[in-house]
Motif scaffolding. Structure first.
Motif, mmCIF file in Angstrom:
data_model
loop_
_atom_site.group_PDB
_atom_site.id
_atom_site.type_symbol
_atom_site.label_atom_id
_atom_site.label_comp_id
_atom_site.label_asym_id
_atom_site.label_seq_id
_atom_site.Cartn_x
_atom_site.Cartn_y
_atom_site.Cartn_z
ATOM 1 N N HIS A 62 0.822 -1.215 0.000
ATOM 2 C CA HIS A 62 0.000 0.000 0.000
ATOM 3 C C HIS A 62 0.859 1.270 0.000
ATOM 4 O O HIS A 62 0.555 2.244 0.681
ATOM 5 C CB HIS A 62 -0.944 0.012 1.216
ATOM 6 C CG HIS A 62 -1.687 -1.272 1.412
ATOM 7 N ND1 HIS A 62 -2.115 -1.735 2.640
ATOM 8 C CD2 HIS A 62 -2.074 -2.226 0.514
ATOM 9 C CE1 HIS A 62 -2.730 -2.898 2.498
ATOM 10 N NE2 HIS A 62 -2.713 -3.211 1.215
ATOM 11 N N MET A 63 1.928 1.246 -0.769
ATOM 12 C CA MET A 63 2.794 2.419 -0.875
ATOM 13 C C MET A 63 2.350 3.303 -2.026
ATOM 14 O O MET A 63 1.742 2.847 -3.001
ATOM 15 C CB MET A 63 4.256 1.993 -1.122
ATOM 16 C CG MET A 63 4.911 1.284 0.045
ATOM 17 S SD MET A 63 6.647 0.960 -0.330
ATOM 18 C CE MET A 63 7.092 -0.083 1.057
ATOM 19 N N GLY A 64 2.673 4.600 -1.917
ATOM 20 C CA GLY A 64 2.459 5.512 -3.022
ATOM 21 C C GLY A 64 3.537 5.311 -4.077
ATOM 22 O O GLY A 64 4.584 4.701 -3.825
ATOM 23 N N LYS A 124 3.224 -8.790 5.865
ATOM 24 C CA LYS A 124 2.865 -7.567 5.135
ATOM 25 C C LYS A 124 1.479 -7.119 5.563
ATOM 26 O O LYS A 124 0.745 -7.877 6.226
ATOM 27 C CB LYS A 124 2.925 -7.813 3.624
ATOM 28 C CG LYS A 124 2.011 -8.918 3.135
ATOM 29 C CD LYS A 124 2.250 -9.210 1.666
ATOM 30 C CE LYS A 124 1.386 -10.389 1.190
ATOM 31 N NZ LYS A 124 1.659 -10.728 -0.208
ATOM 32 N N PRO A 125 1.089 -5.900 5.224
ATOM 33 C CA PRO A 125 -0.205 -5.384 5.676
ATOM 34 C C PRO A 125 -1.365 -6.227 5.137
ATOM 35 O O PRO A 125 -1.248 -6.862 4.082
ATOM 36 C CB PRO A 125 -0.252 -3.967 5.103
ATOM 37 C CG PRO A 125 1.155 -3.615 4.795
ATOM 38 C CD PRO A 125 1.845 -4.892 4.440
ATOM 39 N N GLN A 133 -12.811 1.534 1.851
ATOM 40 C CA GLN A 133 -11.758 2.056 0.972
ATOM 41 C C GLN A 133 -10.541 2.536 1.771
ATOM 42 O O GLN A 133 -9.924 3.539 1.436
ATOM 43 C CB GLN A 133 -12.300 3.197 0.105
ATOM 44 C CG GLN A 133 -13.360 2.773 -0.907
ATOM 45 C CD GLN A 133 -12.785 1.866 -1.995
ATOM 46 O OE1 GLN A 133 -11.762 2.158 -2.588
ATOM 47 N NE2 GLN A 133 -13.466 0.757 -2.231
ATOM 48 N N THR A 134 -10.223 1.813 2.845
ATOM 49 C CA THR A 134 -9.062 2.177 3.660
ATOM 50 C C THR A 134 -8.019 1.066 3.590
ATOM 51 O O THR A 134 -8.361 -0.118 3.491
ATOM 52 C CB THR A 134 -9.451 2.392 5.135
ATOM 53 O OG1 THR A 134 -10.091 1.216 5.630
ATOM 54 C CG2 THR A 134 -10.381 3.592 5.264
#
Length: 579
Positions: A62-64, A124-125, A133-134
């Protein structure tokens, strides 16, 4: 690919020229399959992890885009820098066999850890909540595990890549064999062919497996290949010739700098006073040149009885250096400005993440049932480079020589300049194609859906890869040839180390550029140019920035090339001046 080719070409010049043992019971052709297989498996495994890694960081961690890209830039920087350390450790302490062996083990451990991040859900997450949507951010422990796997893989590459070709040459370099040169030439040819094939397999086969079967299988296959790499290398251990470590050239450079600083208050000897300088016996270079004169104090003899040993060498190399050491460092410093002109091109070549994101949002189908994996488009860079090298060597030069009636070659500085110009054009083409892709995505109503596929063929990305491949063929190969021809023969191992260092610096600077652009363009709540949503971002403007920097760098290259003067072997110049 630039880091593959240059690392490999470095090792050819790095191979030891020490006399081989009289016995021929070890070494020879029997060891070649094991050595070539070791690095081939390592290349397939490690290079196959890179293309899709940005997608793994975005979807699973979930990285940008900006953060994920920066992490990959730093990983690539470490992977390009560790071979320099590996070469130093092999030359000075461990020898090539132990360095390659430890490197193989480190790479294997790193890939096993990376595979565990895909296999163990707690590493990992958790997946994003589709209702709210989180998405949860990774914990410190999860990031530590990921980074540790990257570090181990980089350390492994640093052990295998700078030593493998030289270690193979050690097994074959038999001076009493009349066919020695031909045997070595054949080995180098097979080695380079296997390296190129390995990278192509990585960019196609491994990436395809990741796309079709997921990261559990896609990371497991490289780990298995790395296990095979380590096993086949150690399996042939009883047959290897294992030369002992010797003094490293890098150590000599450090000695010159330290001794020159310690002797900074010494006065220079009178002109033509060659006896005041320490040099090797039977050396043609008996006095240093006047350029960078402050370094000359490193080879001034203060007290002959204390400074010089009975065999004529320095009693303490950390208190007195030779004229040759001083001149070698001067030669290195002289080529550094031209070396720095290749950094911008390396930044352009290291743009792996954004093209993958672009390709994943475009139509990649070649047929109704088959589509090219988004991470495999980098193969066009390698293919164009290889085709141009063959065409240039086998068609253009022979034809030009036949027309002229004499051997024809393009000067090395001209080739470097052509390559830097081509990488400028490649960035311009990248910006234009991305602008067209983004407009099509917005026109199709996909502005808020970066994963949607637009009605635009991903083959539009091929020209920029081909241009960068041609640029690499001209500048990267030309720059390495320039280093080899300009530096003394004793410094041939430094030529590839310089290119690897340039790649590492380029990766770090590429991360800095992305961070600056992200910080500036996202101020005031605006959408960043390098946004996670590439349809809202402006990657085309990012490419325009790189294009402008590339054109500025081209003029900087013209200045450095003019200041350098005509090319010629630096060792010859030193000798003629001394004579």
């Amino acid at each position: 690919m630039e880091d593959t080719k240059m690392e490999d070409s470095s090792n050819q010049r790095e191979m030891s020229h020490e006399e081989m043992p009289e016995t021929h019971s070890k070494g020879g052709l029997i060891t070649m399959p094991f050595i070539i297989a070791n690095e081939s498996f390592e290349k397939v495994a490690s290079y196959g992890l890179v293309p899709n890694m940005i997608l793994y960081l975005i979807k699973d961690y979930h990285m940008g885009v900006a953060k994920g890209t920066n992490i990959l830039f730093f990983w690539q920087a470490a992977t390009n820098f560790t071979p320099i350390l590996g070469a130093f450790v092999a030359d000075s302490y461990l020898g090539r066999f132990l360095t390659i062996g430890l490197g193989s083990i480190f790479s294997l451990l790193g890939m096993i850890l990376l595979w565990l991040t895909a296999m163990v859900p707690q590493s990992k997450p958790p997946p994003c909540d589709l209702m709210t949507q989180t998405c949860s951010s990774p914990t410190s422990a999860q990031m530590t595990l990921l980074f540790f796997s990257f570090v181990l893989i980089s350390l492994g590459a640093g052990g295998v890549r700078p030593c493998s070709l030289a270690f193979g040459a050690d097994q074959l370099d038999r001076r009493d064999n009349p066919k020695n040169v031909r045997v070595l030439e054949s080995f180098f040819g097979w080695y380079y062919a296997s390296a190129a094939i390995s990278v192509l397999i990585a960019l196609t086969g491994i990436v395809y497996i990741q796309d079709q079967f997921g990261y559990r299988v896609g990371f497991g296959v490289p780990a298995i290949l790395m296990l095979l790499s380590a096993l086949v290398f150690f399996l042939a251990s009883p047959f290897y010739l294992k030369q002992q470590a010797s003094k490293s050239l890098l150590t000599g450079f450090v000695q010159v700098i330290i001794v020159a600083y310690k002797n900074r208050n010494l006065t220079f000897p009178l002109p033509n006073s060659t006896a005041s300088y320490h040099h090797k016996r039977d050396s043609n270079v008996v006095a240093p040149t006047d350029k960078l004169r402050f370094l000359n104090k490193a080879c001034i003899i203060k007290n002959p009885e204390q400074d010089i040993a009975l065999d004529g060498s320095a009693a303490n190399p950390w208190s007195l250096c030779t004229v040759e050491q001083v001149e070698e460092l001067k030669a290195l410093i002289k080529v550094l400005p031209l070396w720095s002109t290749g950094i911008i091109m390396s930044i352009n070549l290291s743009q792996n993440s954004f093209p993958v994101l672009q390709a994943s949002s475009m139509d990649r189908h070649l047929t109704k049932k088959f589509q090219i994996p988004a991470g495999s488009y980098g193969m066009f860079n390698i293919i164009s480079l290889a085709l141009w090298v063959i065409f240039y060597d086998r068609a253009i030069l022979p034809m030009a020589s036949k027309i002229k009636g004499k051997p024809v070659r393009i000067g090395v500085k001209l080739r470097m300049g052509i390559g830097l110009f081509l990488t400028c054009i490649a960035m311009v083409v990248s910006a234009i194609v991305e602008n067209a892709r983004r407009k099509e995505a917005i026109r199709s109503g996909f502005q808020n859906n970066p994963t949607a596929v637009v009605k635009m063929s991903a083959m539009w990305l091929v020209p920029q890869f081909c241009l960068n491949g041609f640029a690499e063929a001209f500048t990267a190969i030309g720059q390495t040839e320039f280093f080899y021809s300009e530096l003394p023969k004793s410094m041939s191992s430094i030529a590839a180390a310089l290119f690897g260092l340039g790649l590492a610096v380029a990766n770090v600077l590429a991360s800095v550029v992305v961070s600056i652009i992200d910080d500036i363009t996202s101020k005031g709540g605006k959408e960043s140019w390098v946004s996670s949503n590439i349809n809202k971002g402006r990657i085309d403007n990012y490419y325009w920035v790189l294009a402008i920097l590339s054109f500025i760098n081209l003029f900087y290259y013209f200045l450095c090339a003019w200041a350098y003067g005509p090319t010629g072997r630096q060792a010859t110049k030193v000798k003629s001046i001394a004579g």
